[in-house]
Design a protein around this motif. Structure first.
Motif, PDB file in Angstrom:
ATOM      1  N   UNK A  24       0.799  -1.330   0.009  1.00 47.78           N
ATOM      2  CA  UNK A  24       0.053   0.205  -0.059  1.00 47.78           C
ATOM      3  C   UNK A  24       0.904   1.291  -0.112  1.00 47.78           C
ATOM      4  N   UNK A  25       0.474   2.121  -1.121  1.00 46.53           N
ATOM      5  CA  UNK A  25       1.440   3.303  -1.254  1.00 46.53           C
ATOM      6  C   UNK A  25       2.955   3.072  -1.074  1.00 46.53           C
ATOM      7  N   UNK A  51      -1.491   5.053   9.689  1.00 42.03           N
ATOM      8  CA  UNK A  51      -2.476   5.177  10.765  1.00 42.03           C
ATOM      9  C   UNK A  51      -3.680   5.936  10.449  1.00 42.03           C
ATOM     10  N   UNK A  52      -3.656   6.568   9.409  1.00 43.77           N
ATOM     11  CA  UNK A  52      -5.037   7.232   9.197  1.00 43.77           C
ATOM     12  C   UNK A  52      -5.964   6.646   7.832  1.00 43.77           C
ATOM     13  N   UNK A  53      -5.209   6.269   6.836  1.00 44.05           N
ATOM     14  CA  UNK A  53      -6.202   5.407   5.997  1.00 44.05           C
ATOM     15  C   UNK A  53      -6.260   4.028   6.242  1.00 44.05           C
ATOM     16  N   UNK A 183      -2.318  14.722   4.445  1.00 42.89           N
ATOM     17  CA  UNK A 183      -0.979  14.797   5.069  1.00 42.89           C
ATOM     18  C   UNK A 183      -0.210  13.433   4.921  1.00 42.89           C
ATOM     19  N   UNK A 184      -1.056  12.347   5.317  1.00 43.66           N
ATOM     20  CA  UNK A 184      -0.469  10.822   5.151  1.00 43.66           C
ATOM     21  C   UNK A 184      -0.066  10.846   3.768  1.00 43.66           C
ATOM     22  N   UNK A 185      -0.833  11.085   3.042  1.00 44.38           N
ATOM     23  CA  UNK A 185      -0.599  10.603   1.297  1.00 44.38           C
ATOM     24  C   UNK A 185       0.825  11.493   1.160  1.00 44.38           C
ATOM     25  N   UNK A 209      -2.263   9.822  -6.721  1.00 50.01           N
ATOM     26  CA  UNK A 209      -1.261   9.778  -5.635  1.00 50.01           C
ATOM     27  C   UNK A 209      -0.361  11.055  -5.389  1.00 50.01           C
ATOM     28  N   UNK A 210      -0.659  12.253  -5.973  1.00 52.65           N
ATOM     29  CA  UNK A 210      -0.170  13.392  -5.947  1.00 52.65           C
ATOM     30  C   UNK A 210      -0.089  14.086  -7.175  1.00 52.65           C
TER      31      UNK A 210
END
Length: 310
Positions: A24-25, A51-53, A183-185, A209-210
């Protein structure tokens, strides 16, 4: 025959294969520990968890399951049979996701060799595909690959594809409105050379993704499939990861590309919503398949970095 864990070179070969798994990412949220030259332990790396997604850790477990499958393949390639225990001591060591020992059996057969050789060639391809339909025989092989790991791969028909694309676009809009998610991304931003272009059509067929510097027309009829498991617990997520990697390597061996549209699943996890269970299981991955161009590989950690000795 010399066991792979008997030499540093053998260990390195195993870890290179395992570490080439998708995650993932591109977080690569795993570590490996070699115990007395007899066992390889797969551990979660909490410092690389989203932790967020991914508050439940589902995506982390799926990622680690994919690494576990590559480890199994590498052991088979070395002429041994992997003996796997999932979450063998979870009450005492929550990070420990799997322990793998090995028994000598002889070289891998042609099917195993084909998958092992596909490991370095596999990519997540976010470029436009040429729209050529996947032959039914290849789709059948992908479904068999998933079933061999206890999962189910469900190809979507055109109406279901259109519905899924709309659902993914709405989920991405909702995710983008969350500042913690953004922010996590940004923290785990993928390099620009693997993000792919901005789709010219609507709804988009790739995930954002940005920032992306190009706009391109994508295939008008995307081919999507959903990977499901019977349950929705940590052991099911590990099985989903192993099934995912078997499917992706089988696809790679057939010249297929793949990317993912998991925004609805991430939103479900983030909001802790109930899972609309499909009659053939719980959705774990939404996969776009097709014939795409050659693309560069996302960077991976050195093979000796995510490892420990005991």
């Amino acid at each position: 025959m010399i066991a792979p864990l008997a030499t540093d070179l053998g260990v390195r070969r195993l870890l290179i294969a395992a570490g080439a798994a998708p995650s993932v990412q591109n977080t690569q949220p795993w570590r490996f520990r070699v115990v007395r030259r007899e066992t390889v332990e797969l551990l979660a790396d909490p410092e690389r968890r989203l932790t967020v997604s991914d508050p439940r850790g589902r995506s982390l477990y799926v990622s680690c399951g994919a690494a576990l499958f590559n480890l199994r393949l590498a052991i088979k390639w070395a002429g041994f049979r992997p003996l796997v225990w999932l979450r063998p001591n979870i009450s005492m060591e929550p990070r420990l996701l799997a322990a793998v020992r090995m028994a000598e059996t002889g070289p891998a057969g042609p099917a195993g060799a084909r998958l092992y050789e596909a490991i370095p060639a596999r990519r997540t391809n976010r470029e436009p595909y040429n729209g050529k339909p996947i032959p039914p025989a290849v789709l059948a092989e992908l479904r068999i690959a998933a079933s061999r790991e206890g999962a189910c791969l469900i190809p979507l028909d055109p109406p279901a594809v259109a519905e899924m694309l709309e659902y993914a676009a709405m989920a991405e809009d909702e995710l983008a409105a969350d500042p913690d998610y953004r922010a996590e991304l940004a923290r785990w931003a993928l390099p620009g050379f693997v993000r792919g272009p901005v789709p010219a059509g609507d709804p988009p067929v790739t995930r954002c993704f940005g920032e992306r510097g190009r706009i391109a027309a994508f295939e008008p009829r995307p081919q999507l499939a959903v990977l499901t498991t019977r349950g929705d617990r940590p052991t099911d997520w590990l099985c989903a990861g192993q099934a995912l990697e078997r499917v992706l390597l089988t696809a790679t061996a057939h010249g297929l590309s793949a990317s993912f549209l998991n925004q609805p699943l991430d939103l479900r996890d983030m909001r802790r919503r109930s899972d609309p269970r499909h009659r053939r299981g719980h959705p774990q991955m939404i996969i776009r398949l097709g014939y795409g161009p050659l693309v560069p590989r996302a960077p991976h950690r050195p093979a000796d970095q995510p490892s420990e000795r005991r």
